[in-house]
Design a protein around this motif. Structure first.
Motif, mmCIF file in Angstrom:
data_model
loop_
_atom_site.group_PDB
_atom_site.id
_atom_site.type_symbol
_atom_site.label_atom_id
_atom_site.label_comp_id
_atom_site.label_asym_id
_atom_site.label_seq_id
_atom_site.Cartn_x
_atom_site.Cartn_y
_atom_site.Cartn_z
ATOM 1 N N LEU A 16 49.353 19.252 95.473
ATOM 2 C CA LEU A 16 49.220 18.810 94.090
ATOM 3 C C LEU A 16 48.411 17.522 94.030
ATOM 4 C CD1 LEU A 16 52.840 19.483 92.835
ATOM 5 C CD2 LEU A 16 50.802 20.843 92.388
ATOM 6 N N HIS B 46 47.311 13.689 92.937
ATOM 7 C CA HIS B 46 48.127 12.475 92.893
ATOM 8 C C HIS B 46 47.846 11.591 91.694
ATOM 9 C CE1 HIS B 46 49.836 13.348 96.766
ATOM 10 N NE2 HIS B 46 48.626 13.532 97.249
ATOM 11 N N LEU C 7 47.147 11.249 87.560
ATOM 12 C CA LEU C 7 47.236 11.925 86.278
ATOM 13 C C LEU C 7 46.003 11.638 85.438
ATOM 14 C CD1 LEU C 7 50.968 11.310 85.357
ATOM 15 C CD2 LEU C 7 49.915 13.420 86.110
ATOM 16 N N PRO D 237 41.845 16.907 83.231
ATOM 17 C CA PRO D 237 41.640 17.119 84.654
ATOM 18 C C PRO D 237 40.323 17.820 84.952
ATOM 19 C CG PRO D 237 43.411 18.520 83.815
ATOM 20 C CD PRO D 237 42.976 17.620 82.699
ATOM 21 N N VAL E 104 41.148 19.267 90.213
ATOM 22 C CA VAL E 104 42.555 19.232 89.816
ATOM 23 C C VAL E 104 42.983 20.603 89.307
ATOM 24 C CG1 VAL E 104 44.196 18.260 88.160
ATOM 25 C CG2 VAL E 104 42.600 16.765 89.357
ATOM 26 N N THR E 105 42.148 21.223 88.490
ATOM 27 C CA THR E 105 42.458 22.549 87.962
ATOM 28 C C THR E 105 42.620 23.550 89.099
ATOM 29 O OG1 THR E 105 41.234 22.025 85.960
ATOM 30 C CG2 THR E 105 41.683 24.349 86.375
ATOM 31 N N LEU F 95 46.022 22.957 90.830
ATOM 32 C CA LEU F 95 47.134 23.416 90.013
ATOM 33 C C LEU F 95 47.136 24.933 89.836
ATOM 34 C CD1 LEU F 95 47.130 20.662 87.249
ATOM 35 C CD2 LEU F 95 48.768 20.924 89.123
ATOM 36 N N SER G 187 50.595 26.471 88.518
ATOM 37 C CA SER G 187 50.739 26.485 87.057
ATOM 38 C C SER G 187 50.997 27.865 86.468
ATOM 39 C CB SER G 187 49.522 25.849 86.395
ATOM 40 O OG SER G 187 49.418 24.496 86.770
ATOM 41 N N ASN H 26 55.979 14.790 90.932
ATOM 42 C CA ASN H 26 54.566 15.083 90.770
ATOM 43 C C ASN H 26 54.381 16.461 90.121
ATOM 44 O OD1 ASN H 26 51.797 14.613 91.013
ATOM 45 N ND2 ASN H 26 51.711 15.332 93.121
ATOM 46 N N ASP I 2 55.491 16.282 86.409
ATOM 47 C CA ASP I 2 54.598 15.507 85.546
ATOM 48 C C ASP I 2 53.255 16.172 85.294
ATOM 49 O OD1 ASP I 2 56.539 13.608 85.232
ATOM 50 O OD2 ASP I 2 55.642 12.160 86.600
ATOM 51 N N TRP I 3 52.814 17.064 86.183
ATOM 52 C CA TRP I 3 51.550 17.766 85.972
ATOM 53 C C TRP I 3 51.703 18.923 85.001
ATOM 54 C CZ3 TRP I 3 46.723 16.514 86.533
ATOM 55 C CH2 TRP I 3 46.373 15.549 87.475
ATOM 56 N N HIS I 4 52.920 19.216 84.582
ATOM 57 C CA HIS I 4 53.174 20.355 83.703
ATOM 58 C C HIS I 4 54.008 19.914 82.512
ATOM 59 C CE1 HIS I 4 52.180 22.068 87.612
ATOM 60 N NE2 HIS I 4 51.595 23.011 86.895
#
Length: 194
Positions: free
Chosen positions: A50, A52, A54, A58, A62-63, A66, A70, A96, A99-101
């Protein structure tokens, strides 16, 4: 007409070297897979790098990171978080992921399987409850907790005395199915918005 099986994502949250989480997660997945009322997807965070940092927008990197997690979270209708207790709290890898979702957790039930020393990981569970409440998820009351976990499984990963843990797992899974099916029906009738 019976309801379609509940799609349950079991999240193994520890990524530390030498972690005990895979043993606990495999045991719990076996408990869940014995049921006809759910389909189980085991998500091991050690298998997903994942990001690091935010960002509100993104980038492609990053996509891509995830992309492995996701869609699986979005497909799930209920979650079980398998968590150790590190320094009286839950792992950074889990925070982590959380928070990404955002929408992936909304209006879905979350259960917990914790493990550790004397406290059995329960302090991490109590800290996770308000985190998931902030994300509009519903945490179920009962959980499975392994106190002094290292002495409860043999070298093959089998529980030496499964009676209490299996009973706790059944209670947790029963509650998840009730909440999961109820919230599925509610989301179908009225889309959830926060």
């Amino acid at each position: 007409m019976p309801a379609a099986p509940l799609r349950l994502a079991v999240i193994n949250s520890s990524v530390r070297e030498g972690r005990f989480g895979p043993t606990v997660a495999r045991w719990f997945v076996t408990q869940a897979e014995e049921r006809a009322d759910m389909e189980v997807d085991l998500i091991d965070l050690a298998d997903h790098a994942l990001p690091h940092q935010l960002s509100h927008s993104p980038g492609k990197e990053v996509t891509a990171l995830l992309g492995g997690v996701s869609p699986r979270l979005a497909e799930a209708e209920a979650f079980v978080v398998v968590t150790p207790e590190y320094n009286h709290s839950f792992p950074a890898s889990l925070k982590n992921l959380i928070d990404w979702h955002y929408t992936q957790w909304q209006a879905k039930p979350v259960g917990f399987v914790s493990y550790g020393g004397l406290a059995g990981g329960l302090r991490s569970v109590e800290q996770l409850r308000p985190v998931f409440a902030e994300l509009h998820a519903v945490t179920v009351r009962d959980c499975v907790s392994f106190h002094n976990v290292w002495g409860q499984f043999d070298e093959t990963g089998t529980l030496t005395d499964p009676t209490a843990a299996s009973t706790a797992a059944k209670t947790l899974l029963d509650q998840l199915v009730w909440w999961g099916l109820s919230l599925r029906e509610a989301r179908e009738k009225r889309p959830y918005s926060s």
